[in-house]
Scaffold this motif. Structure first.
Motif, PDB file in Angstrom:
ATOM      1  N   SER A 163      38.726 104.361  75.580  1.00  0.00           N
ATOM      2  CA  SER A 163      38.396 104.049  74.191  1.00  0.00           C
ATOM      3  C   SER A 163      39.670 103.815  73.383  1.00  0.00           C
ATOM      4  O   SER A 163      39.677 103.036  72.428  1.00  0.00           O
ATOM      5  CB  SER A 163      37.555 105.171  73.569  1.00  0.00           C
ATOM      6  N   ASN A 164      40.733 104.457  73.783  1.00  0.00           N
ATOM      7  CA  ASN A 164      41.999 104.160  73.120  1.00  0.00           C
ATOM      8  C   ASN A 164      42.367 102.694  73.300  1.00  0.00           C
ATOM      9  O   ASN A 164      42.801 102.025  72.364  1.00  0.00           O
ATOM     10  CB  ASN A 164      43.119 105.023  73.710  1.00  0.00           C
ATOM     11  N   TYR A 165      42.163 102.250  74.492  1.00  0.00           N
ATOM     12  CA  TYR A 165      42.521 100.856  74.743  1.00  0.00           C
ATOM     13  C   TYR A 165      41.557  99.895  74.089  1.00  0.00           C
ATOM     14  O   TYR A 165      41.948  98.824  73.638  1.00  0.00           O
ATOM     15  CB  TYR A 165      42.620 100.613  76.249  1.00  0.00           C
ATOM     16  N   ILE A 166      40.330 100.304  74.059  1.00  0.00           N
ATOM     17  CA  ILE A 166      39.352  99.439  73.382  1.00  0.00           C
ATOM     18  C   ILE A 166      39.734  99.290  71.914  1.00  0.00           C
ATOM     19  O   ILE A 166      39.753  98.179  71.362  1.00  0.00           O
ATOM     20  CB  ILE A 166      37.931 100.029  73.489  1.00  0.00           C
ATOM     21  N   ARG A 167      40.077 100.388  71.299  1.00  0.00           N
ATOM     22  CA  ARG A 167      40.407 100.320  69.867  1.00  0.00           C
ATOM     23  C   ARG A 167      41.613  99.426  69.626  1.00  0.00           C
ATOM     24  O   ARG A 167      41.634  98.619  68.692  1.00  0.00           O
ATOM     25  CB  ARG A 167      40.665 101.731  69.332  1.00  0.00           C
ATOM     26  N   ALA A 168      42.584  99.581  70.501  1.00  0.00           N
ATOM     27  CA  ALA A 168      43.761  98.734  70.322  1.00  0.00           C
ATOM     28  C   ALA A 168      43.442  97.282  70.645  1.00  0.00           C
ATOM     29  O   ALA A 168      43.946  96.364  69.997  1.00  0.00           O
ATOM     30  CB  ALA A 168      44.891  99.233  71.218  1.00  0.00           C
ATOM     31  N   THR A 169      42.597  97.100  71.626  1.00  0.00           N
ATOM     32  CA  THR A 169      42.283  95.725  72.012  1.00  0.00           C
ATOM     33  C   THR A 169      41.528  94.998  70.909  1.00  0.00           C
ATOM     34  O   THR A 169      41.750  93.810  70.677  1.00  0.00           O
ATOM     35  CB  THR A 169      41.442  95.712  73.306  1.00  0.00           C
ATOM     36  N   VAL A 170      40.662  95.703  70.251  1.00  0.00           N
ATOM     37  CA  VAL A 170      39.939  95.059  69.155  1.00  0.00           C
ATOM     38  C   VAL A 170      40.936  94.520  68.134  1.00  0.00           C
ATOM     39  O   VAL A 170      40.816  93.403  67.626  1.00  0.00           O
ATOM     40  CB  VAL A 170      38.954  96.042  68.482  1.00  0.00           C
ATOM     41  N   ARG A 171      41.920  95.325  67.853  1.00  0.00           N
ATOM     42  CA  ARG A 171      42.918  94.867  66.890  1.00  0.00           C
ATOM     43  C   ARG A 171      43.675  93.685  67.447  1.00  0.00           C
ATOM     44  O   ARG A 171      43.877  92.678  66.771  1.00  0.00           O
ATOM     45  CB  ARG A 171      43.876  96.009  66.565  1.00  0.00           C
ATOM     46  N   LYS A 172      44.081  93.812  68.699  1.00  0.00           N
ATOM     47  CA  LYS A 172      44.882  92.756  69.303  1.00  0.00           C
ATOM     48  C   LYS A 172      44.122  91.442  69.400  1.00  0.00           C
ATOM     49  O   LYS A 172      44.686  90.367  69.309  1.00  0.00           O
ATOM     50  CB  LYS A 172      45.317  93.181  70.715  1.00  0.00           C
ATOM     51  N   GLU A 173      42.848  91.580  69.593  1.00  0.00           N
ATOM     52  CA  GLU A 173      42.035  90.368  69.732  1.00  0.00           C
ATOM     53  C   GLU A 173      41.589  89.858  68.367  1.00  0.00           C
ATOM     54  O   GLU A 173      40.689  89.042  68.280  1.00  0.00           O
ATOM     55  CB  GLU A 173      40.804  90.662  70.600  1.00  0.00           C
ATOM     56  N   LYS A 174      42.186  90.342  67.343  1.00  0.00           N
ATOM     57  CA  LYS A 174      41.854  89.940  65.985  1.00  0.00           C
ATOM     58  C   LYS A 174      40.395  90.231  65.660  1.00  0.00           C
ATOM     59  O   LYS A 174      39.705  89.443  65.009  1.00  0.00           O
ATOM     60  CB  LYS A 174      42.118  88.449  65.768  1.00  0.00           C
ATOM     61  N   GLY A 175      39.985  91.353  66.125  1.00  0.00           N
ATOM     62  CA  GLY A 175      38.585  91.693  65.926  1.00  0.00           C
ATOM     63  C   GLY A 175      38.290  92.308  64.573  1.00  0.00           C
ATOM     64  O   GLY A 175      37.172  92.231  64.075  1.00  0.00           O
ATOM     65  N   LEU A 176      39.304  92.904  63.966  1.00  0.00           N
ATOM     66  CA  LEU A 176      39.026  93.597  62.700  1.00  0.00           C
ATOM     67  C   LEU A 176      38.525  92.650  61.616  1.00  0.00           C
ATOM     68  O   LEU A 176      37.521  92.937  60.968  1.00  0.00           O
ATOM     69  CB  LEU A 176      40.269  94.370  62.245  1.00  0.00           C
ATOM     70  N   PRO A 177      39.186  91.521  61.421  1.00  0.00           N
ATOM     71  CA  PRO A 177      38.649  90.619  60.386  1.00  0.00           C
ATOM     72  C   PRO A 177      37.242  90.139  60.705  1.00  0.00           C
ATOM     73  O   PRO A 177      36.428  89.944  59.795  1.00  0.00           O
ATOM     74  CB  PRO A 177      39.615  89.430  60.384  1.00  0.00           C
ATOM     75  N   ILE A 178      36.979  89.975  61.971  1.00  0.00           N
ATOM     76  CA  ILE A 178      35.633  89.522  62.344  1.00  0.00           C
ATOM     77  C   ILE A 178      34.605  90.572  61.930  1.00  0.00           C
ATOM     78  O   ILE A 178      33.566  90.261  61.347  1.00  0.00           O
ATOM     79  CB  ILE A 178      35.562  89.283  63.868  1.00  0.00           C
ATOM     80  N   LEU A 179      34.940  91.796  62.217  1.00  0.00           N
ATOM     81  CA  LEU A 179      34.010  92.869  61.852  1.00  0.00           C
ATOM     82  C   LEU A 179      33.873  92.980  60.336  1.00  0.00           C
ATOM     83  O   LEU A 179      32.776  93.125  59.805  1.00  0.00           O
ATOM     84  CB  LEU A 179      34.496  94.197  62.445  1.00  0.00           C
ATOM     85  N   VAL A 180      35.001  92.927  59.671  1.00  0.00           N
ATOM     86  CA  VAL A 180      34.956  93.089  58.218  1.00  0.00           C
ATOM     87  C   VAL A 180      34.114  91.981  57.592  1.00  0.00           C
ATOM     88  O   VAL A 180      33.349  92.213  56.664  1.00  0.00           O
ATOM     89  CB  VAL A 180      36.380  93.111  57.646  1.00  0.00           C
ATOM     90  N   GLU A 181      34.255  90.811  58.141  1.00  0.00           N
ATOM     91  CA  GLU A 181      33.476  89.716  57.591  1.00  0.00           C
ATOM     92  C   GLU A 181      31.982  89.990  57.720  1.00  0.00           C
ATOM     93  O   GLU A 181      31.187  89.617  56.856  1.00  0.00           O
ATOM     94  CB  GLU A 181      33.838  88.432  58.333  1.00  0.00           C
ATOM     95  N   LEU A 182      31.621  90.641  58.787  1.00  0.00           N
ATOM     96  CA  LEU A 182      30.201  90.917  58.988  1.00  0.00           C
ATOM     97  C   LEU A 182      29.677  91.989  58.039  1.00  0.00           C
ATOM     98  O   LEU A 182      28.468  92.207  57.962  1.00  0.00           O
ATOM     99  CB  LEU A 182      29.944  91.326  60.442  1.00  0.00           C
TER     100      LEU A 182
END
Lengths: 148, 925
Positions: free
Chosen positions: B682-701
Motif C-alpha cells: 500500500s505504500n507503493y500504491i500510494r506513491a504510485t498514484v502520485r507518480k502516475e498523476k492520479g491525484l488531480p484525476i481523483l480531485v477532479e472527480l
C-alpha cells in the motif's frame, strides 16, 4: 439562443464537414471546444445566453482542418455526426469529436451571423433549420442503468 | 432469447460492516445484478428505478414474449387433445411421474370445466397464428439435422431450409391427425413422429370420448394434407422470418395473455363469463374435443388456404394481413371465447409431458407467465414447478433445456428470495453449472449465466454458487471471453476481451458473490486465472476506450471487492507487514495521527526517485521490485496482480475515461482499498498514484454529479494522504473541491450529497489538516470555517456534526492560525463541540466513516488547477486536457511551486461562486 429544457429548440445551422488531419498518431481537427453541461456556462464568452451549456468552438488552429472547413471561433456545435451536442458533458463532446474510427467529422453548427442572415433574407437561406430536443440533464444519468 | 433481464444492486451488509471496522477502507459493495437483457435483435424495455440503494432493472425481450404467447395456443391444443385421449381418462403425462399429481387435477379440471366451456367453430386468424407459432417454436428451433435427415430423401426438397420448413409444417399439422401422416415422412430416427404416434395413436385414439368428435377430427384431416407441400414450405419460411421480427400484433398478444393469466392461475372461473355467451349454443358434450375441432377449423379455412392461394407471399406479415381480412378486428380475435389458456397447474404438468416439444413449449410459456409477475412465480414455486424445470436442465434436447432455463431465469429474478432458494434446494445451481459445462449454445449459456446472476443476488446462495460454479464460470466464460491466455503463444496476438452477454452475466454473478465476505474473497482470489483474466479484460477495455459498459463495471467491482483487505487476507501478507523497516513511522498507521516526520519525507523522496526510474524504464514492473520489495523471480500472477503498482495506471485510466458512475466509484474504491493497508504494497500504491498523476484525476472527480463517486474519491484521498507527500499535495490542491461539497448552512449544495458522503468528506478533511498547519491554513482560505461551524451547529445529522466538530477542533489547535481566525470573526466557541453533538453522535450510531480514532480533515477545493483556472476563468480558455495534466504535474513534485500557487490565491470572499463551480475546460480536438 436560449432554451427551455425539455422544449424543442430551433436554430439556423450550417453543415461543416472536416477532414481530420493525421498528426503523428493522432487525428486532429484543429480546434478546441469549451462548454458542456458539466461546465460553468457563465464563463463562456461566446454564448449569448449565459445559461447556455452548449459546446462552443473556442480556438481554431490557423490553417488547420477546421479553419479550412469554415469553422469559426465562437461557433456553437449542435451536432457531431448526428449526435446531439446541446446537452452533453464536455468530455462526451470531446470523445465524439475525437473518435479514432472516423476520419471525417460532420458538424452542425450555429452562429449568430447565421441567424441574422436568415432574419434579413428570409426564404433564400442556404442553411438548414433543424429541430432537436433538449433533454433535461437528469436523463443523462439513466443511460448508465441500462444494460449495455 | 432471454425474456427478462434483471439487475439489482444492493449495498452489501459486508460493506457497512467493513466500513465500521476500518473506516478508511473502501468496502466491497454488494452488487447484485440480475440477468442481462435479451438478444440484441429484440426489443428491450428497461424499467429502472433508483431508490438510492437498490437498483433494479428489468429487461424484457418482447419478441420472446410474442413467441411464448403464441406457444400457449399450441400447448393448449395439445393439452386438449391429450386429456380426452388419455388411456384412463387421465391426461397422458402419466409417463412423467413427477407431475402425475397435477395431471390428476388437471384432468378433473378439464372435465369439469369442459362441460361449461365453449368454443365456437369459426376460422380465425388467431388460430392460424397459433399454429404457425407452434411449429416455429417447437420445431423451428429443433436441430435441423433431424428434419433434414428425414426429408432429405425427397426429391423436391433440395434446399435444406425448405425441407426443414415443410417438414416442420407437416409435423405441426400432423400431430393432431397423426394417422394421416404418410409413412414416408417417418424416418426411423425421428423421435418426434413416433412419439406422436404413441400419444395420439394407440393411446390417444381409443380414448376419444366423443364419437362425433372423432368423426370431425377425421374428416378434417384429409383437408389438411391436401395442400401441396410447396405451399407449406413457403408458409414455413415466412414463419421463420416472422420469428425474428416482432409484428404488430405482438403487444396485443402479450397483453392479452397477461391479462388472462390471473384467470389461468385461479382456475377457469374468471374466464367463464366470456364463454357463457356461447354456452347457449350448445356444443358437443366433450368441450375439449369441441375446442379441438374449433381450433382445427380456423386453421384449415382461414390460414391454411391463404398461403396456397398466394404462394408468393412469403412473409408472415402478409399472412397476418390475410388473416386480418378474415377477422376484421384483433380485439375480436383476442376475445374469441374459443381460446383458453392452460392454467398454471396444467402448464406445470406439461413440463412432464412425454413429448419434448410440449415440455419446451410449456417451459417457454412459464417463462412468459413469470415475466414481471411475482405472483405467478410464487405460484409456480408452490405448485412445485421449480424442481421439474431444474430437472429439465439435464434434458438432452437443446430446445427443452433452453426453455427450462429461460423459465428459471425469470423465476429467479425478483425480490422474492424464496424462489431463488427453491432453485437451490432442488440442486438447481449444480444443474445450471453442469449445463454450462456441457452446452456450447450461446443462447443457453446466456440464460444459464443470467439465472446464476439472479441467484447470486441473494446472500445465502453466494457461497453455494462459489462452491459449485466458480471455477467453471471462470474457465468456461471469464477466461475465454476476456482474451487472456494462460500461456500465451509467442506468435499469437494478444486478444481483446469480448463483451458478450455471457461475459456480462457471469461477471455480474461473480461481482455479487465477491461481496460475500472474507471467505468468498479468498476463493475468488485463489481461483485460477480469474484475477488475471479480469485484469486482462479491463486492460483491453482501456486500450479500446470502451469503458462504459456493464461488463467493465462488473469487472472493476470484482477487482475492487477482491482488493478489500488484501493486506490482511492474502497468503503471505505477514511478510509485507512490517512497514517500520521500510517506512518511516509517521507515514504508517492510517488510523493514527501522523507526525510530521522529516524522515518520512526523505524516505518518500527516495522512493519517488525509485519510482521515477521505474517509469522511465517503462511501466513494466521489474523496476518496481527493487529495493524494498522482494525480488520477483517471475511475473506476478493471480491475486498478486491485485496490488501490484501496475494496477494503479489501470484504475486511473478508468477514472479518467469512463462515464459510468458505477465504474468510477469502483475504480476509486479499488484505489481506496489498495491504499488503505499498512503493508509494503500500500505504500507503493500510494506513491504510485502520485507518480502516475492520479491525484488531480481523483480531485477532479470530487466534482462528479454522483454522490457515491464523490464519496469513494474522498475516502481514497484520505487513504492516500497517509503518504505525507500526498497529504501536502492534497491539502494544497484539493481543499477547495472538498469544501465545495459541503453543505453551507442549512441548505445543501446543489448536489445534495448524502450524509455518508458529507461525513466522508469531513473525515478526509480532518485527515488532511491533522499534523499540517499548512493544510489547515488552506482550509481556512477555502472558506470552510463558516460551513464547518454551520454544520457543527445546525446539521440534523449527528455524524456530520461530530465530524465537523473534529475538524474544527483540529484547526483551533494550531495556535499560529488563531490570529487569522479571530480576524475573520471567529472565536473559540465556534470551534468547540456543539453541546448536542456528542449525544447525537451516540444515538445515531450508524456505522460510517466517523470513527473517532480517525482524524478528521478539512477539505479543499481542487488546488491543482486552481491557478490555471483562475487565469482561464474569464478568458474561457484553457489548454487541452493533456496540457492540464502537465500543468498540474509539477505540483506533485515541486513543493516550491505549491507554495507559490498557494500564495497566489486571491483572498476568497465568503461567497465566491466562481471558486466553487467547476472551472471551464477547453479541449483541443
Amino acid at each position: 439562443m436560449s432554451f427551455v429544457p425539455g422544449q424543442p429548440v430551433t436554430a439556423v445551422v450550417q453543415r461543416i464537414e472536416i477532414q481530420k488531419l493525421c498528426q503523428g498518431e493522432n487525428l486532429i481537427l484543429g480546434f478546441s471546444i469549451g462548454g458542456g453541461i458539466d461546465q460553468d456556462p457563465g464563463q463562456n464568452p461566446f454564448s449569448e445566453d449565459k445559461s447556455d451549456k452548449g459546446i462552443y468552438v473556442t480556438r481554431i488552429t490557423p490553417g488547420g482542418p477546421a479553419e479550412v472547413a469554415g469553422l469559426r471561433m465562437g461557433d456553437k456545435i449542435m451536432q457531431v455526426n448526428g449526435w446531439d451536442m446541446t446537452m452533453v458533458t464536455h468530455d462526451q463532446a470531446r470523445k465524439k469529436l475525437t473518435n479514432k474510427r472516423e476520419d471525417v467529422v460532420r458538424l452542425l453548427i450555429t452562429r449568430r451571423s447565421l441567424e441574422e442572415v436568415v432574419k434579413q433574407s428570409k426564404g433564400k437561406s442556404p442553411q438548414t433549420v433543424i429541430e432537436g430536443h433538449r433533454a433535461t440533464q437528469g436523463q443523462q444519468r439513466t443511460k448508465h442503468f441500462h444494460n449495455c | 432469447m432471454p425474456a427478462e433481464v434483471k439487475q439489482e444492486q444492493s449495498p452489501s451488509n459486508a460493506t457497512s460492516l467493513a466500513m465500521m471496522q476500518e473506516p478508511q477502507e473502501v468496502v466491497e459493495e454488494t452488487v447484485t445484478i440480475e440477468e442481462d437483457p435479451g438478444t440484441p435483435t429484440s426489443h428491450v424495455s428497461v424499467v429502472t428505478s433508483d431508490d438510492g440503494t437498490t437498483r433494479r432493472t428489468e429487461t424484457k425481450d418482447m419478441s420472446t414474449n410474442v413467441k411464448v404467447t403464441k406457444m400457449v395456443k399450441t400447448v393448449t391444443t395439445r393439452t386438449v387433445r391429450q386429456v380426452p385421449l388419455g388411456p384412463d381418462g387421465l391426461p397422458l403425462p402419466e409417463g412423467s411421474s413427477p407431475l402425475s399429481s397435477y395431471t390428476d387435477s388437471i384432468d378433473r379440471r378439464y372435465m369439469k370445466n369442459g362441460g361449461e366451456r365453449f368454443i365456437t367453430p369459426q376460422a380465425t386468424s388467431t388460430l392460424t397464428r397459433a399454429y404457425n407459432n407452434s411449429y416455429t417454436d417447437s420445431y423451428g428451433e429443433t436441430p435441423e439435422s433431424q428434419y433434414i435427415r428425414h426429408y432429405g430423401l425427397h426429391d423436391g426438397y433440395t434446399d435444406l431450409t425448405d425441407n426443414y420448413g415443410s417438414l416442420s409444417r407437416g409435423i405441426n399439422f400432423r400431430p393432431p391427425r397423426y394417422p394421416y401422416i404418410p409413412n414416408s415422412y417417418r424416418p426411423e430416427n425421428s423421435y418426434t413422429l413416433p412419439i406422436r404416434k404413441d400419444d395420439y395413436g394407440h393411446v390417444a385414439q381409443p380414448q376419444v370420448p366423443m364419437g362425433s368428435s372423432t368423426v370431425d377430427l377425421n374428416r378434417s384431416q384429409p383437408e389438411r394434407f391436401q395442400p401441396e407441400p410447396y405451399g407449406l414450405e413457403d408458409d414455413r419460411r415466412s414463419l421463420g422470418h416472422e420469428e425474428e421480427e416482432p409484428y404488430e400484433l405482438e403487444p396485443d398478444y402479450s397483453t392479452a395473455n397477461r391479462r388472462t393469466l390471473p384467470g389461468a392461475n385461479r382456475g377457469r372461473t374468471l374466464r367463464e363469463p366470456l364463454r357463457d355467451v356461447h354456452r347457449v349454443r350448445g356444443y358437443p358434450d366433450d368441450p375439449i374435443e369441441a375446442e379441438l375441432i374449433d381450433e382445427r377449423h380456423p386453421y384449415i379455412h382461414g390460414m391454411y388456404s391463404a398461403p396456397l392461394a398466394q404462394p408468393e407471399r412469403g412473409s408472415m406479415a402478409s399472412l397476418d394481413r390475410m388473416a386480418g381480412r378474415r377477422s376484421p378486428s384483433i380485439d375480436s380475435i383476442r376475445k374469441d371465447p374459443r381460446w383458453r389458456d392452460p392454467d398454471l397447474p396444467e402448464v406445470i404438468a406439461m413440463l412432464g409431458h412425454p413429448i419434448d416439444p410440449v415440455k419446451s413449449n410449456a417451459a417457454a410459456y412459464l417463462q412468459h407467465l413469470c415475466y414481471e409477475n411475482d405472483k405467478i412465480k410464487k405460484d409456480v414455486r408452490q405448485l412445485k414447478g421449480i424442481p421439474v424445470l431444474v430437472g429439465l436442465l439435464d434434458h438432452p434436447k437443446a430446445e427443452v433445456h433452453r426453455k427450462a432455463c429461460g423459465a428459471l431465469r425469470n423465476i429467479s429474478y425478483g425480490k422474492d428470495n424464496e424462489n431463488k432458494v427453491a432453485i437451490k434446494n432442488c440442486d438447481g445451481i449444480p444443474a445450471l453449472i453442469r449445463l454450462l459445462r456441457k452446452t456450447n449454445d450461446m443462447e443457453v449459456r446466456e440464460l444459464i449465466t443470467g439465472t446464476l446472476w439472479n441467484l447470486s443476488s441473494y446472500e445465502p446462495l453466494k457461497m453455494v454458487i462459489i462452491n459449485h460454479g466458480l471455477q467453471t464460470m471462470t474457465n468456461e466464460v471469464i477466461i475465454p471471453h476476456s482474451g487472456w491466455e494462460h500461456e500465451p503463444n509467442e506468435d499469437s496476438k494478444p486478444r481483446d476481451a469480448e463483451w458478450t452477454t455471457v461475459f456480462k452475466n457471469t461477471s455480474g454473478c461473480l461481482r455479487n458473490v465477491s461481496s460475500d465476505g472474507a471467505e468468498a474473497r479468498r476463493r475468488l482470489r485463489e481461483c485460477e486465472g480469474l484475477v488475471d483474466a479480469l485484469l486482462h479484460a479491463l486492460q483491453s477495455a482501456v486500450g479500446k476506450k470502451d469503458m462504459d459498459n456493464k461488463s467493465v463495471e462488473n469487472c472493476v467491482c470484482i477487482m475492487r471487492n477482491l482488493s478489500y483487505h488484501v493486506h490482511k487476507e492474502v497468503p503471505g501478507a505477514e511478510r509485507f507487514q512490517d512497514p517500520s523497516a521500510l517506512q518511516p513511522p509517521g507515514s504508517v498507521g492510517p488510523q493514527r495521527k501522523k507526525k510530521d516526520d522529516a524522515g518520512c519525507f526523505g524516505g518518500k523522496k527516495a522512493k519517488e526517485e525509485w519510482f521515477n526510474q521505474g517509469r522511465k524504464n517503462g511501466e513494466n514492473d521489474k523496476n518496481y521490485d527493487t529495493l524494498d520489495l522482494p525480488k520477483r523471480t517471475e511475473p506476478s500472477k493471480g491475486f498478486e496482480l491485485l496490488y501490484q503498482p501496475e494496477v494503479v495506471r489501470l484504475y486511473l485510466s478508468l477514472l479518467t475515461e469512463s462515464q459510468n458512475y458505477n465504474t468510477l466509484e469502483a475504480a476509486a474504491g479499488a484505489l481506496q482499498n489498495l491504499s488503505a493497508g499498512q503493508w509494503t504494497w500500500s505504500n507503493y500504491i500510494r506513491a504510485t498514484v502520485r507518480k502516475e498523476k492520479g491525484l488531480p484525476i481523483l480531485v477532479e472527480l470530487l466534482r462528479s454529479d454522483s454522490d457515491k463517486v464523490v464519496r469513494a474519491v474522498a475516502i481514497a484521498l484520505r487513504n492516500l494522504s497517509i503518504d505525507r507527500r500526498n497529504k501536502d499535495l492534497i491539502g494544497s490542491y484539493a481543499m477547495r473541491d472538498l469544501v465545495s461539497n459541503l453543505p453551507s448552512g442549512q441548505q445543501r449544495p446543489a448536489k445534495n450529497l448524502e450524509e455518508d458522503t458529507v461525513v466522508a468528506i469531513l473525515n478526509t478533511i480532518h485527515e488532511i489538516v491533522t499534523d499540517s498547519s499548512e493544510n489547515a491554513r488552506s482550509l481556512i482560505q477555502a472558506q470552510a470555517i463558516e460551513k464547518l461551524v454551520a454544520i457543527n451547529r445546525t446539521s440534523q445529522s449527528a455524524r456530520e456534526t461530530k465530524a465537523a466538530s473534529h475538524v474544527l477542533q483540529t484547526v483551533w489547535s494550531y495556535k499560529e492560525l488563531r490570529n487569522t481566525l479571530t480576524k475573520d470573526g471567529w472565536n473559540k466557541s465556534h470551534f468547540q463541540p456543539a453541546v448536542t453533538a456528542t449525544p447525537k453522535a451516540t444515538k445515531n450510531g450508524k456505522p460510517g466513516y466517523d470513527d473517532t480514532t480517525l482524524p478528521l480533515m478539512e477539505k479543499n477545493q481542487d488546488g491543482y488547477s486552481t491557478i490555471d483556472q483562475r487565469d482561464k476563468d474569464c478568458k474561457y480558455k484553457t489548454d487541452d486536457s493533456l496540457a492540464d495534466l502537465t500543468e498540474r504535474e509539477p505540483l506533485k513534485n515541486d513543493t516550491n511551486r505549491k507554495h507559490y500557487i498557494r500564495s497566489n490565491r486571491p483572498a476568497v470572499s465568503l461567497v465566491d461562486a466562481c471558486d466553487v463551480k467547476p472551472q471551464p475546460v477547453d479541449s483541443w480536438v
